[in-house]
Design a protein around this motif. Structure first.
Motif, PDB file in Angstrom:
ATOM      1  N   ALA A  23      19.938  57.911 -15.310  1.00 19.94           N
ATOM      2  CA  ALA A  23      20.928  58.113 -14.249  1.00 19.94           C
ATOM      3  C   ALA A  23      22.088  58.998 -14.693  1.00 19.94           C
ATOM      4  N   THR A  25      21.983  61.506 -16.816  1.00 25.38           N
ATOM      5  CA  THR A  25      21.575  62.801 -17.345  1.00 25.38           C
ATOM      6  C   THR A  25      22.359  63.913 -16.659  1.00 25.38           C
TER       7      THR A  25
ATOM      8  N   MET B   1      24.103  61.282 -12.843  1.00 25.33           N
ATOM      9  CA  MET B   1      23.702  62.639 -13.240  1.00 25.33           C
ATOM     10  C   MET B   1      24.862  63.583 -13.001  1.00 25.33           C
ATOM     11  N   SER B   2      25.088  64.480 -13.901  1.00 26.60           N
ATOM     12  CA  SER B   2      26.293  65.274 -13.773  1.00 26.60           C
ATOM     13  C   SER B   2      26.002  66.762 -13.840  1.00 26.60           C
ATOM     14  N   ASP B   3      26.797  67.482 -13.059  1.00 29.31           N
ATOM     15  CA  ASP B   3      26.765  68.933 -13.099  1.00 29.31           C
ATOM     16  C   ASP B   3      27.769  69.344 -14.165  1.00 29.31           C
ATOM     17  N   LEU B   4      27.327  70.104 -15.154  1.00 29.47           N
ATOM     18  CA  LEU B   4      28.195  70.403 -16.297  1.00 29.47           C
ATOM     19  C   LEU B   4      29.432  71.171 -15.881  1.00 29.47           C
ATOM     20  N   SER B   5      29.302  72.089 -14.918  1.00 32.11           N
ATOM     21  CA  SER B   5      30.433  72.932 -14.571  1.00 32.11           C
ATOM     22  C   SER B   5      31.226  72.293 -13.448  1.00 32.11           C
ATOM     23  N   GLY B   6      32.110  71.415 -13.797  1.00 29.91           N
ATOM     24  CA  GLY B   6      32.914  70.771 -12.774  1.00 29.91           C
ATOM     25  C   GLY B   6      33.967  69.911 -13.419  1.00 29.91           C
ATOM     26  N   THR B   7      34.604  69.096 -12.638  1.00 28.47           N
ATOM     27  CA  THR B   7      35.678  68.269 -13.164  1.00 28.47           C
ATOM     28  C   THR B   7      35.366  66.798 -12.954  1.00 28.47           C
ATOM     29  N   ALA B   8      35.457  66.060 -14.033  1.00 25.10           N
ATOM     30  CA  ALA B   8      35.332  64.612 -13.955  1.00 25.10           C
ATOM     31  C   ALA B   8      36.732  64.050 -14.090  1.00 25.10           C
ATOM     32  N   SER B  24      27.786  73.657 -25.128  1.00 22.74           N
ATOM     33  CA  SER B  24      26.515  74.329 -24.851  1.00 22.74           C
ATOM     34  C   SER B  24      25.497  73.340 -24.313  1.00 22.74           C
ATOM     35  N   ARG B  25      25.647  72.112 -24.755  1.00 21.54           N
ATOM     36  CA  ARG B  25      24.724  71.050 -24.387  1.00 21.54           C
ATOM     37  C   ARG B  25      25.516  69.765 -24.228  1.00 21.54           C
ATOM     38  N   MET B  26      25.103  68.934 -23.311  1.00 17.30           N
ATOM     39  CA  MET B  26      25.684  67.592 -23.242  1.00 17.30           C
ATOM     40  C   MET B  26      24.823  66.693 -24.115  1.00 17.30           C
ATOM     41  N   LYS B  31      28.633  63.523 -24.498  1.00 13.96           N
ATOM     42  CA  LYS B  31      28.690  62.469 -23.474  1.00 13.96           C
ATOM     43  C   LYS B  31      29.687  61.381 -23.869  1.00 13.96           C
ATOM     44  N   ARG B  38      37.905  60.028 -20.527  1.00 13.68           N
ATOM     45  CA  ARG B  38      38.100  59.323 -19.247  1.00 13.68           C
ATOM     46  C   ARG B  38      38.706  57.951 -19.481  1.00 13.68           C
ATOM     47  N   VAL B  46      34.396  70.170 -17.503  1.00 16.03           N
ATOM     48  CA  VAL B  46      33.320  70.500 -18.439  1.00 16.03           C
ATOM     49  C   VAL B  46      32.787  71.887 -18.123  1.00 16.03           C
ATOM     50  N   ASP B  48      30.108  75.082 -19.356  1.00 16.97           N
ATOM     51  CA  ASP B  48      28.984  75.565 -20.163  1.00 16.97           C
ATOM     52  C   ASP B  48      29.413  76.872 -20.824  1.00 16.97           C
TER      53      ASP B  48
END
Lengths: 62, 346
Positions: A23, A25, B1-8, B24-26, B31, B38, B46, B48
């Motif tokens: 979940a 990922t 699931m997360s989109d790397l290019s965004g704000t958490a 380059s990688r999560m 993580k 947070r 985050v 890329d």
């Protein structure tokens, strides 16, 4: 960024086997195809898209 | 699931500007770092690193600090240069990355700081390499100047092997690949020590033990807890300071003849192995890292400033996003310091 939990299954771009993802990922994570053991990179979510992971490059590392 | 290019977003702290986590990688580490930020209430954006470009003179992004977790050495250095040029604090700094990601540079810096390093010799061409290897003696280890994960390391036991390695280097296309960096082969109890450092704090230490003479986790070495003795802590922190400080992995060798040597300092430190499978340790390392990054952040309400050697010298530099009519107070800028937030580290 959406941190919402998704339950999608994506197809391995190499062998077509279904790849289930945890979940949490996220994009750029590397997963291994259970069908052919290819390393796959999550390149997009919504819709979930997998691609063959790039080979390790000369300057990668710590 | 997360989109790397965004704000958490976390609960939010300070003036609301996020921490930029450039990766380059999560991986496991990124993580946990994201979660650690947070938990501390910091918003995180985050990015890329493969998507980055900039025009010289661009306004600085509205970030408090950049946490540079680029996996590729080349991009790692450019990320730190790029955002320091915008006046943003970056961890690790460009100065630290430049030293750590070049074995010649790091050895020179560590030696100049009075730290014990393996006997090392450098030749500027493969033709001069035989003399460099002779200076350290056989067996020796010939290393790429900017390799990692144990790649490209050659142990040479005799003159024939030296000849072969130097011939191979002669055939490599890049002038940097042709530099010869030779070190004595340090006989150890088939293990080395990794000390994980966050700022002025040694967070944890592990032994890395393997069947192969290259004791790297990426090469299959196993990790086990190592008592963080005052001697190890002192050596690791001195090594970390020598390279400019930050989030670092200091690798030490215990030679069979009783020497404790600084082998190298890593600027893109991974810590999955250092956690030895213990979730609480992994979380504690990530939290110490997040704490150090936040301790470098721009003070609330202050615009980007002038960064030199990784230090924020002063804030208040006008930019298209910081109207000169309303500059922030410069009182804290003169001291060149950022309020520390490390007191609540685990």
């Amino acid at each position: 960024m959406s941190l919402d939990t998704l339950t999608e299954r994506a197809a391995c771009p190499d062998c077509g086997a279904g790849v289930d993802l945890a979940a949490d990922t996220g994009v750029t994570e590397i997963v291994v195809c259970p069908g052919c053991t290819a390393e796959l990179e999550v390149v997009a979510v919504g819709p979930l898209t997998l691609a063959l992971a790039p080979e390790i490059e000369e300057d990668w590392g710590e | 699931m997360s989109d790397l290019s965004g704000t958490a977003t976390g609960a939010g702290t300070g003036d609301g500007r996020p921490v930029a986590l450039i990766a380059s990688r999560m991986r496991f580490e990124e993580k946990l770092l994201l979660e650690a930020f947070r938990r501390r209430g910091a918003a995180v954006e985050v990015i890329d690193d493969r998507t980055l470009s900039y025009r010289v003179g661009d306004p600085a992004p509205a970030w408090r600090v950049v946490c540079n977790r680029s996996l590729a050495g080349t991009r790692r250095l450019e990320v730190s240069r790029m955002y320091e040029s915008f006046g943003l604090p970056v961890v690790n700094s460009a100065a630290t990355v430049a030293v750590c990601d070049d074995k010649i540079h790091s050895t020179l810096v560590l030696h100049a700081a009075g730290l014990p390093v393996p006997a090392t010799a450098v030749a500027l061409t493969p033709a001069a390499g035989e003399e460099a290897v002779r200076r350290v003696g056989l067996p020796a280890v010939v290393k790429p100047v900017n390799g990692s994960w144990g790649r490209g390391l050659c142990k040479v036991n005799d003159a024939d092997a030296v000849e072969g390695v130097l011939a191979l280097k002669e055939s490599l296309p890049s002038p940097r690949q042709q530099l010869v960096y030779a070190q004595e082969f340090v006989r150890t109890p088939q293990r080395d020590i990794r000390v994980v450092v966050a700022g002025d704090r040694a967070v944890t230490a592990v032994h890395r033990t393997g069947e192969h003479w290259i004791g790297n986790v990426a090469r299959g070495a196993r990790t086990s807890r190592c008592p963080l003795t005052p001697e190890l802590e002192d050596l690791a922190l001195r090594a970390a300071r020598a390279v400019g400080g930050g989030l670092l992995g200091v690798d030490l060798l215990e030679s069979e003849d009783g020497r404790l040597l600084v082998n190298e300092v890593n600027s893109g430190v991974e810590f999955r192995g250092a956690a030895v499978g213990d979730e609480a340790t992994a979380l504690a390392i990530a939290d110490a890292f997040a704490g150090h990054v936040l301790s470098r952040a721009l003070p609330d309400g202050t615009p980007p400033g002038v960064i030199h050697g990784g230090e924020l010298l002063r804030t208040g530099v006008p930019s298209p996003r910081t109207p000169p009519a309303a500059p922030p107070p410069l009182a804290t800028a003169a001291a060149g310091t950022v309020p520390s937030q490390e007191s609540d580290n685990p």
